[in-house]
Design an enzyme around this catalytic site. Structure first.
Site, mmCIF file in Angstrom:
data_model
loop_
_atom_site.group_PDB
_atom_site.id
_atom_site.type_symbol
_atom_site.label_atom_id
_atom_site.label_comp_id
_atom_site.label_asym_id
_atom_site.label_seq_id
_atom_site.Cartn_x
_atom_site.Cartn_y
_atom_site.Cartn_z
ATOM 1 N N HIS A 218 -20.489 -24.086 -25.013
ATOM 2 C CA HIS A 218 -19.701 -24.242 -26.415
ATOM 3 C C HIS A 218 -18.409 -25.258 -26.817
ATOM 4 O O HIS A 218 -17.615 -24.640 -26.402
ATOM 5 C CB HIS A 218 -19.795 -23.064 -27.058
ATOM 6 N N LYS B 247 -12.269 -11.184 -25.664
ATOM 7 C CA LYS B 247 -11.209 -11.403 -24.189
ATOM 8 C C LYS B 247 -11.831 -10.177 -23.366
ATOM 9 O O LYS B 247 -11.557 -9.685 -22.289
ATOM 10 C CB LYS B 247 -10.333 -10.717 -24.225
ATOM 11 N N TYR C 274 -8.559 -18.999 -26.832
ATOM 12 C CA TYR C 274 -9.515 -18.903 -26.518
ATOM 13 C C TYR C 274 -10.293 -19.520 -25.490
ATOM 14 O O TYR C 274 -11.490 -18.502 -25.217
ATOM 15 C CB TYR C 274 -10.282 -19.530 -28.075
ATOM 16 N N PRO D 271 -12.893 -6.865 -30.298
ATOM 17 C CA PRO D 271 -14.524 -8.028 -29.740
ATOM 18 C C PRO D 271 -13.175 -9.217 -30.330
ATOM 19 O O PRO D 271 -14.332 -10.301 -30.205
ATOM 20 C CB PRO D 271 -15.398 -7.713 -29.763
ATOM 21 N N TYR E 205 -16.796 -17.407 -37.463
ATOM 22 C CA TYR E 205 -16.400 -16.376 -38.019
ATOM 23 C C TYR E 205 -15.594 -16.887 -39.260
ATOM 24 O O TYR E 205 -15.262 -17.449 -39.738
ATOM 25 C CB TYR E 205 -14.803 -16.159 -37.207
#
Ligand code: FAS
Ligand code: PHB
Length: 390
Positions: free
Chosen positions: A72, A296, A385, A292, A200
């Site tokens: 991704h 990580k 990220y 979460p 998200y």
């Protein structure tokens, strides 16, 4: 029994360490209190940083990951009914890979079995003894018989509720914690993911996340009360709540179906230090927990095992070298605290906090607006990220 490194726990941390040391001819024994089936039945992480992918390739267990992992280049953040893409590749030149922790655990278990690795499942009442002498030992019972493993070193890879952290004396161990006033209700279903990349969502009813495990298997989460009763969440109720929280187009196109797994996870930030006490090392969830939100948890376990495997390999290959062993805790914690900060920041950005007042809501909205308007803000999110350097 005698081994060089005794490992408690056959989650990703313990299995990856065992495999990496095996490839360098270092002998290990892994003691796991659950059955293999139980360990494989836990549905957990889904997103891998490039560093974790590299570790799995170094461990020679990445063939299926390279075939089936979904690369991704970005993900969406949705709020106010609109989606905003964070372009990871543009800002960092890197990507993340979607590949379930269950699959990683299976690939590692298969590799250890193929190499004749010494993995003991259903090892009950594991205890750490003689830690203050040169040859610490692990004792356990299995099938009613008592066993002992004399080790050079012990790796506590036994997760948040394991015994290894509790072996470090209270006057030496320092812990730092923040418990969040909500949890995540996760559902796994054999349905087509609603989007090619993750979404998200910040919604006034609470956070939601659209993720996946494959092009035909979806993974969704919704924020729920920390003391929520899973029994009260039928599949239909979960799908309905998800569709309320998702942006309209996603809500209309989501494919629903029967859950194959449902669970509620509490959210906490936690760090224990030091991560070494004499010949005992803590790694992975035994030493730290992140909410979460930033994906990580598993990735920090991988970087801990990078530092620990490097230190042990250098010790055995270079005549008892100790400098990397002595710096293990410091090396891990520097990266851990940055991931803790990022996971805390992303959790505050995206969740509804019960005690939020109108000022808090204004600041949260301003943070989201700033993120969507500022290339610099997006670059900062992206570099955390995809994973900061080891
Ligand atoms: P683990 O907890 O995976 O493994 C520890 C092992 O030690 C277990 O198999 C346990 O049975 C064993 N053990 C414990 N005590 C023992 C004893 N006394 N004797 C012998 N064995 C013992 N991370 C993400 O990035 N994204 C997510 O979405 C995500 N979701 C999660 C959901 C839940 C419910 C949990 C608990 C964690 C989640 N995580 C997530 C984090 C998770 O992926 C961890 O970071 C990862 O499992 C860490 O791996 P380990 O350190 O190996 O610990
Ligand atoms: C998952 O797919 O389980 C997942 C993905 C991203 C996260 C957390 C969980 O931040």
């Amino acid at each position: 029994m005698r081994t060089q490194v005794g490992i408690i726990g056959s989650g990703p941390s313990g299995l990856l360490l065992s495999q990496l040391l095996h490839l360098q001819g270092i002998d290990t024994v892994v003691l796991e209190r659950r059955t293999q089936e139980y360990v494989l039945g836990r549905i957990r992480a889904g997103v891998l940083e490039q560093g974790a992918v590299d570790m799995l390739r170094e461990a020679k267990v990445a063939d299926r990951l390279d075939r089936e992992g979904l690369v991704h280049d970005g993900f969406d953040i949705a709020f106010g009914g609109r989606r905003h893409r964070i372009d990871l590749r543009k800002h960092t030149g890197k990507a993340v890979t979607v590949y379930g922790q269950t699959e990683i655990t299976k690939d590692l278990m298969d590799a250890r079995a193929a190499a004749g690795g010494n993995l003991v499942y259903e090892a009950e009442n594991v205890q750490i003894e003689d830690l203050d002498c040169g040859t610490p030992k692990l004792t356990y019972t299995k099938g009613g018989e008592n066993h002992e493993v004399v080790c050079d070193f012990i790796a506590g890879c036994d997760g948040f509720r394991g015994i290894s952290r509790r072996t470090i004396p209270d006057n030496i161990l320092k812990t730092h914690e923040r418990v969040y006033p909500f949890g995540w209700l996760g559902i796994l279903a054999d349905t087509r993911p609603v989007s090619d990349e993750l979404i998200y969502v910040n919604h006034w009813r609470g956070f939601a996340l659209c993720s996946m495990r494959s092009p035909t298997r979806s993974r969704y989460y919704i924020q729920c009360a920390f003391d929520e009763n899973l029994e009260e969440w039928t599949d239909d109720r979960i799908w309905d709540e998800l569709r309320v929280r998702l942006p309209d187009a996603a809500a209309e196109s989501i494919e629903m179906g029967p859950s194959i797994e449902k669970s509620i996870a509490p959210l906490r930030s936690f760090v224990a230090e030091p991560m070494r006490f004499g010949r005992l090392f803590l790694a992975g969830d035994a030493a730290h927990i992140v909410p979460p939100t930033g994906a990580k948890g598993l990735n920090l376990a991988a970087s801990d095992i990078h530092y620990l495997s490097q230190a042990l390999i250098a010790h055995y290959a270079e005549g008892g070298r100790m400098d990397l062993i002595e710096r293990y805790s410091e090396n891990c914690l520097r990266r851990i605290w940055k991931a803790e900060r990022f996971s805390w920041w992303m959790t505050n950005l995206l969740h509804k906090f019960p005690d939020q007042n109108s000022f808090d809501q204004g600041v949260q909205r301003a943070e989201l607006d700033y993120l969507t308007e500022s290339e610099a803000a997006q670059a900062a999110l992206a570099e955390n990220y995809v994973g900061l350097p080891y």
